[in-house]
Design an enzyme around this catalytic site. Structure first.
Site, PDB file in Angstrom:
ATOM      1  N   HIS A 106     -80.501 142.833 -55.971  1.00 16.87           N
ATOM      2  CA  HIS A 106     -80.949 141.262 -55.981  1.00 16.87           C
ATOM      3  C   HIS A 106     -82.105 141.094 -56.600  1.00 16.87           C
ATOM      4  O   HIS A 106     -83.000 141.907 -56.917  1.00 16.87           O
ATOM      5  CB  HIS A 106     -81.028 140.831 -54.347  1.00 16.87           C
ATOM      6  N   GLU A 123     -84.359 141.299 -48.253  1.00 19.62           N
ATOM      7  CA  GLU A 123     -83.646 141.435 -46.967  1.00 19.62           C
ATOM      8  C   GLU A 123     -83.969 142.490 -45.923  1.00 19.62           C
ATOM      9  O   GLU A 123     -84.567 143.588 -46.346  1.00 19.62           O
ATOM     10  CB  GLU A 123     -82.140 141.199 -47.138  1.00 19.62           C
ATOM     11  N   HIS A 181     -78.471 149.043 -53.626  1.00 17.41           N
ATOM     12  CA  HIS A 181     -78.025 149.265 -52.092  1.00 17.41           C
ATOM     13  C   HIS A 181     -76.785 148.915 -51.948  1.00 17.41           C
ATOM     14  O   HIS A 181     -75.851 148.160 -52.827  1.00 17.41           O
ATOM     15  CB  HIS A 181     -78.789 148.562 -51.031  1.00 17.41           C
ATOM     16  N   ARG A 201     -73.796 142.537 -59.260  1.00 16.45           N
ATOM     17  CA  ARG A 201     -72.723 143.424 -58.686  1.00 16.45           C
ATOM     18  C   ARG A 201     -72.915 144.609 -59.780  1.00 16.45           C
ATOM     19  O   ARG A 201     -72.335 144.126 -60.905  1.00 16.45           O
ATOM     20  CB  ARG A 201     -71.361 143.147 -58.409  1.00 16.45           C
TER      21      ARG A 201
END
Length: 327
Positions: A106, A123, A181, A201
């Site tokens: 991200h 996150e 991740h 992605r």
């Protein structure tokens, strides 16, 4: 009649995914109806097109954006309202990985602002339940650079340089924006993140959907988004304690504590200028506040308005809960 704020539950938003499973229903007890699976639930969301609606009480049916527009700082806190306006800054999810998710990254705030006029996506994951042998990927297993990463990718050996972690119930992982991740097969987790739905992605194991199409990759976009820093340790270590808060994550975007209690506990938030988000991981409790109380059980997520500065978490059976806010 003047409408008053109270601890808010929202209607769950269900998302089926190519990698999703059944644990949202079988473990969390959330019925996702006719969907073939449920990979994610969005429990508290201010993302456009997926804005949470209040589930109960006299504010039932109002969405989160409308709530902020009406109650402003009384709901979210003065500094948060000044910075974010009617946009809610955090997104809370449950994720059920019946298969490995894609290798992804991200962007940070700066890159997300430039490319998408949005926020970055930092996150954290709290592992709700892990099947035996489950693992996930976070970061690199060796010193890395953009050139070295691209070389491994082009030779089809990207998996060789990624860091695998064996995962168990109650493990915690903090994932700042930029960290490569993926969530591995067999994991059910709670995710607390910045309000963003931007994902690059990198690799999807050559999977195809029910129409035979591969999902889009974003390799070029990811190269400038990745933080290539190598770390020796990626799992968040913490010392569990009963009946007092344990800090799991402290970041510029949110702070998350764990509350594991066998008895009633008072929480005083007079020192905070923020809403509180509770995510119940096990057990049952009542949140008693000036004006009433609400029942909370495993899988429930509750938004405590900023103006409610003191609550008692009452329990007879005990509970385990995440407590998140913005400092």
């Amino acid at each position: 009649m003047q409408l008053k704020l109270y601890p808010l539950k929202f209607k769950t938003i269900f998302k089926d995914k190519i990698w999703g499973g059944q644990k949202i229903k079988t473990i969390l007890g959330k019925d996702f109806g006719k969907l073939p699976n449920c990979g994610e639930t969005w429990e508290i969301s201010g993302v456009e097109g997926n804005i949470s609606e209040v589930a109960e009480g006299h504010l039932e049916g109002m969405n989160l954006k409308e709530l902020i527009q009406k109650f402003e700082a009384a709901l979210v806190g003065e500094k948060i309202y000044e910075k974010f306006g009617d946009e809610f800054p955090l997104l809370v999810k449950f994720i059920d990985a019946n298969d490995d998710l894609s290798i992804q990254v991200h962007p940070n705030d700066e890159l997300a602002k430039a490319r998408h006029n949005g926020h970055g996506k930092t996150e954290m994951w709290y592992i709700f339940q892990a099947d035996h042998g489950s693992q996930l990927i976070t970061g690199f297993n060796r010193k890395m650079s953009k050139e070295k990463f691209l070389d491994y990718f082009e030779r089809g050996r990207i998996m060789d340089v990624l860091n695998y972690e064996k995962v168990f119930n109650d493990d915690v992982f903090y994932l700042p924006a930029g960290r490569v991740h993926t969530i591995g097969k067999g994991l059910l987790l709670a995710e607390i993140q910045q309000t963003s739905d931007t994902t690059y992605r990198i690799y999807d194991f050559d999977r195809v959907d029910d129409k035979g199409n591969k999902r889009e990759l974003h390799v070029d976009e990811s190269l400038d988004a990745i933080d290539y820093t190598y770390h020796e340790h990626y799992k968040t270590m913490y010392q569990n304690k009963l009946n007092e808060p344990v800090k799991l994550v402290k970041s510029p975007y949110f702070i998350t504590n764990k509350l594991e209690c066998t008895k009633d506990i008072e929480r005083d938030y007079h020192y905070l200028d923020s809403f509180i988000i509770y995510v119940c991981m096990s057990g049952e409790l009542n949140i008693a506040y000036d004006g009433g109380s609400i029942e909370v059980k495993m899988g429930d997520c509750v938004l405590l308005p900023a103006e409610l500065k003191k609550v008692t978490l009452e329990t007879t059976s005990g509970f385990k809960m995440l407590e998140s806010y913005i400092s």
